[in-house]
Design a protein around this motif. Sequence first.
Motif, mmCIF file in Angstrom:
data_model
loop_
_atom_site.group_PDB
_atom_site.id
_atom_site.type_symbol
_atom_site.label_atom_id
_atom_site.label_comp_id
_atom_site.label_asym_id
_atom_site.label_seq_id
_atom_site.Cartn_x
_atom_site.Cartn_y
_atom_site.Cartn_z
ATOM 1 N N LEU A 217 0.748 -1.213 -0.012
ATOM 2 C CA LEU A 217 0.231 -0.068 -0.051
ATOM 3 C C LEU A 217 0.759 1.217 -0.126
ATOM 4 O O LEU A 217 0.450 1.977 -0.614
ATOM 5 C CB LEU A 217 -0.887 -0.009 1.004
ATOM 6 C CG LEU A 217 -1.906 1.257 1.466
ATOM 7 C CD1 LEU A 217 -2.806 1.425 0.325
ATOM 8 C CD2 LEU A 217 -2.623 1.133 2.528
ATOM 9 N N GLU A 218 1.879 1.155 0.949
ATOM 10 C CA GLU A 218 2.733 2.440 0.871
ATOM 11 C C GLU A 218 3.642 2.820 -0.546
ATOM 12 O O GLU A 218 3.541 3.818 -0.808
ATOM 13 C CB GLU A 218 3.702 2.242 1.995
ATOM 14 C CG GLU A 218 4.574 3.326 2.461
ATOM 15 C CD GLU A 218 5.495 3.468 3.626
ATOM 16 O OE1 GLU A 218 6.473 4.311 3.568
ATOM 17 O OE2 GLU A 218 5.364 2.536 4.291
ATOM 18 N N LEU A 219 3.848 1.539 -1.252
ATOM 19 C CA LEU A 219 4.518 1.827 -2.630
ATOM 20 C C LEU A 219 3.595 2.159 -3.648
ATOM 21 O O LEU A 219 4.063 2.964 -4.507
ATOM 22 C CB LEU A 219 5.108 0.527 -2.894
ATOM 23 C CG LEU A 219 6.463 0.184 -1.859
ATOM 24 C CD1 LEU A 219 6.896 -1.084 -2.486
ATOM 25 C CD2 LEU A 219 7.522 1.131 -2.254
ATOM 26 N N ILE A 220 2.073 1.943 -3.404
ATOM 27 C CA ILE A 220 1.452 2.095 -4.728
ATOM 28 C C ILE A 220 0.593 3.262 -4.318
ATOM 29 O O ILE A 220 -0.077 3.927 -5.332
ATOM 30 C CB ILE A 220 0.608 0.888 -5.378
ATOM 31 C CG1 ILE A 220 -0.416 0.775 -4.066
ATOM 32 C CG2 ILE A 220 1.373 -0.074 -5.512
ATOM 33 C CD1 ILE A 220 -1.611 -0.346 -4.591
ATOM 34 N N LYS A 221 0.491 3.788 -3.071
ATOM 35 C CA LYS A 221 -0.503 4.886 -2.852
ATOM 36 C C LYS A 221 -0.179 6.472 -3.517
ATOM 37 O O LYS A 221 -1.034 6.960 -4.119
ATOM 38 C CB LYS A 221 -0.606 5.363 -1.372
ATOM 39 C CG LYS A 221 -1.402 6.418 -0.871
ATOM 40 C CD LYS A 221 -2.786 6.441 -0.926
ATOM 41 C CE LYS A 221 -3.508 7.415 -0.324
ATOM 42 N NZ LYS A 221 -4.573 7.310 -0.265
ATOM 43 N N PRO A 222 1.021 6.602 -3.648
ATOM 44 C CA PRO A 222 1.475 7.721 -4.631
ATOM 45 C C PRO A 222 1.190 7.713 -5.805
ATOM 46 O O PRO A 222 1.017 8.705 -6.689
ATOM 47 C CB PRO A 222 3.108 7.869 -4.275
ATOM 48 C CG PRO A 222 3.281 7.163 -2.771
ATOM 49 C CD PRO A 222 2.279 5.924 -2.912
ATOM 50 N N LEU A 223 1.196 6.556 -6.561
ATOM 51 C CA LEU A 223 0.981 6.339 -7.935
ATOM 52 C C LEU A 223 -0.602 6.429 -8.360
ATOM 53 O O LEU A 223 -0.563 6.894 -9.502
ATOM 54 C CB LEU A 223 1.657 4.875 -8.331
ATOM 55 C CG LEU A 223 2.929 4.494 -8.069
ATOM 56 C CD1 LEU A 223 3.252 3.179 -8.451
ATOM 57 C CD2 LEU A 223 3.902 5.505 -8.941
ATOM 58 N N TYR A 224 -1.422 5.928 -7.538
ATOM 59 C CA TYR A 224 -2.795 5.959 -7.804
ATOM 60 C C TYR A 224 -3.710 6.455 -6.692
ATOM 61 O O TYR A 224 -4.469 5.879 -6.191
ATOM 62 C CB TYR A 224 -3.299 4.651 -8.137
ATOM 63 C CG TYR A 224 -2.180 3.816 -9.012
ATOM 64 C CD1 TYR A 224 -2.251 4.090 -10.583
ATOM 65 C CD2 TYR A 224 -1.433 3.000 -8.343
ATOM 66 C CE1 TYR A 224 -1.312 3.545 -11.350
ATOM 67 C CE2 TYR A 224 -0.611 2.259 -9.423
ATOM 68 C CZ TYR A 224 -0.410 2.557 -10.663
ATOM 69 O OH TYR A 224 0.346 1.795 -11.828
ATOM 70 N N PRO A 225 -3.352 7.915 -6.199
ATOM 71 C CA PRO A 225 -4.155 8.241 -4.703
ATOM 72 C C PRO A 225 -5.494 8.004 -4.935
ATOM 73 O O PRO A 225 -6.073 7.880 -3.934
ATOM 74 C CB PRO A 225 -3.565 9.579 -4.895
ATOM 75 C CG PRO A 225 -3.022 10.140 -6.350
ATOM 76 C CD PRO A 225 -2.454 8.704 -6.723
#
Length: 235
Positions: A217-225
């Motif tokens: 979650l921490e890795l993908i949250k900035p990509l697809y907020p």
Amino acid sequence: MSFLNVLDKGYVRLVNHMGSDLTVVNAARVSYAKESDELNEKDIKLIKFLAREGHTSPFRHVLVQFEIYAPLMVARQWWKYVIGSAHFEGTGDSFEAWNESSRRYITEEPTFYIPASGEWRSKPENSKQGSGEILDETVGMKLTSELLEYIDSGIQKYEAALNNGVCAEQARLFLPAYGMYVRWYWTASLQSVCHFLNQRLEHDAQKEIQDYAKAILELIKPLYPHSIDELIELG
């Protein structure tokens, strides 16, 4: 950020990704032969609508690829999402891919997950699975010591078998399995990843796989907020 350590020796690495929140929007708008150049408030409302109404196919046009290093007990729980993805996404074809290192072909030094003395958990009071409170550290110290001895014995027998000419695919039978770290690539649609997260971020999920879910979650949250905000049910 593309790398996070997990547990004592594990990690999650974001290898590659395709698409964005805008990809989701444009996949939905193609039905009307329309396309957005930049994400705007109207697009964000569309993402909310798609997630709320269960129109999930646009989220499958976004793909994410990870390298994961985790104990076998975590990997085998995770694997269920690959097996079930075709049924879950209703496509007749899987939107996930999994390639794992194999001790049939490699003989790198085995690595094991070893809980510290303050990390051993009791069995739950009212359930057949899961865990309860942390055990007394004196008990934990004994368990950690015994696990280390057990692993050391297995490694010695494994190495002795290799030295005696046994093939790697059979010599690995001497290795304690569930705590042994394995490495794999996991590629999945954003919908599949969020389905995994919704289940493995739950408080009653096994703690070790929760830790990996938090890293994902921490890795993908900035990509697809915006998509993550709508697809993940954080309690």
